[in-house]
Design a protein around this motif. Structure first.
Motif, short mmCIF file in Angstrom:
data_model
loop_
_atom_site.label_atom_id
_atom_site.label_comp_id
_atom_site.label_asym_id
_atom_site.label_seq_id
_atom_site.Cartn_x
_atom_site.Cartn_y
_atom_site.Cartn_z
N ARG A 70 25.81 -54.49 -8.24
CA ARG A 70 24.85 -55.59 -8.41
C ARG A 70 24.76 -56.42 -7.13
NH1 ARG A 70 25.51 -57.43 -14.80
NH2 ARG A 70 26.18 -55.37 -15.52
N THR A 71 25.88 -56.56 -6.42
CA THR A 71 25.84 -57.24 -5.12
C THR A 71 24.96 -56.46 -4.15
OG1 THR A 71 28.06 -58.15 -5.44
CG2 THR A 71 27.23 -58.05 -3.18
N GLY A 107 23.66 -62.31 -5.16
CA GLY A 107 24.74 -63.03 -4.49
C GLY A 107 25.32 -64.09 -5.40
N TYR A 108 26.60 -64.39 -5.24
CA TYR A 108 27.29 -65.29 -6.17
C TYR A 108 28.31 -66.13 -5.42
CZ TYR A 108 30.59 -66.52 -9.97
OH TYR A 108 31.41 -67.18 -10.84
N PRO A 138 20.78 -61.80 -0.24
CA PRO A 138 20.48 -61.65 -1.67
C PRO A 138 19.04 -61.99 -2.00
CG PRO A 138 21.59 -63.72 -1.30
CD PRO A 138 21.59 -63.00 0.02
N THR A 177 24.80 -61.20 2.67
CA THR A 177 24.37 -59.96 2.02
C THR A 177 22.86 -59.92 1.81
OG1 THR A 177 24.67 -60.81 -0.24
CG2 THR A 177 26.60 -59.85 0.85
N THR A 236 26.54 -61.18 -13.28
CA THR A 236 27.17 -60.57 -12.10
C THR A 236 27.94 -59.30 -12.43
OG1 THR A 236 29.11 -62.01 -12.36
CG2 THR A 236 27.35 -62.77 -10.89
N ALA A 275 27.89 -65.32 0.88
CA ALA A 275 26.95 -64.78 -0.11
C ALA A 275 25.59 -64.50 0.52
CB ALA A 275 26.80 -65.75 -1.28
#
Length: 240
Positions: free
Chosen positions: A78-79, A84-85, A156, A154, A48, A151
């Motif tokens: 990175r997002t 996503g995290y 991901p 976004t 991340t 998350a």
């Protein structure tokens, strides 16, 4: 897809990750197993962008684009790229409502790239009921739902979940398992699931990576995760 090759990380003089190789393909859930302190969260933080790597490569592969080297890229970028995290701490805004939390998450990538509110609430109908409630008033299970929904807002391509069953009830764990399978198989999201619960990983994961003292000592298809392997590296108390 994200590809890691020979990734090394140090905390001061302590060598915490040793030549870790890992592939996270789209449409697959990869379970990363290991006891506490074996390197799961460190590996996540390297991916991340919250921790640097000492050596090795991390390349992001996207159809129609050249491979992208993640190493010089800050966490926020990175997002935006599609990672996503959801951390163990959940990291939601406790004094904001559910709707306000989701609005902030969607703004992070811009309205045109973000998942619509209606799509989010279709995945999390309970959050629609609670959309005007402050996050601090939600149950632990609903707080985790909100962190996961934020998350996913976004949109991901890779979703990383750190110990998602920790501190949650059995009913929510069952619901979460169904959602993870749907996200990977129906929506094609690559999922990295760092967990200690073997039954949960066996239920939802397609592949596994076993970390022991910072090394990936075994990996492959979930069907290859045999009892002798479990007995050699994972104590029975983790099978909860």
């Amino acid at each position: 897809m994200l590809s890691l090759r020979a990734v090394n990380h140090y905390y001061g003089n302590q060598h915490s990750l040793w030549n870790v190789d890992l592939d996270l393909p789209p449409g697959k859930c990869t379970g990363v197993l290991g006891l506490p302190g074996m390197g799961k969260t460190t590996l996540i933080n390297c991916i991340t962008g919250h921790l640097p790597i000492e050596s090795g490569t991390m390349f992001w592969h996207q159809a129609g684009a050249p491979p992208c080297d993640l190493r010089p890229m800050p966490a926020a970028n990175r997002t935006a790229l599609g990672i996503g995290y959801v951390s163990q701490e959940r990291r939601i805004f406790s004094q904001l409502t559910v709707e306000e939390n989701l609005h902030i998450a969607r703004k992070a990538v811009g309205g045109c790239e973000a998942m619509s509110s209606s799509d989010i609430y279709r995945l999390f109908p309970q959050l629609y009921v609670l959309r005007g409630h402050k996050s601090a008033t939600l149950s632990d299970d609903n707080q985790h739902q909100l962190a996961l929904a934020s998350a996913l807002a976004t949109r991901p391509r890779l979703l990383i979940l750190d110990e998602p069953t920790r501190g949650t009830g059995q009913a929510y764990i069952h619901k979460l398992g169904n959602l993870i399978v749907r996200l990977s198989q129906e929506l094609g999201i690559a999922i990295m699931l760092a967990e200690q619960s073997l039954p949960f990983i066996r239920r939802v994961a397609d592949c596994y990576c076993l970390l022991h003292r910072g090394r990936n000592v075994a990996q492959g298809a979930m069907a290859q995760f045999s009892d002798p392997l479990i007995n050699g590296w994972v104590p029975p108390e983790t099978e909860r």
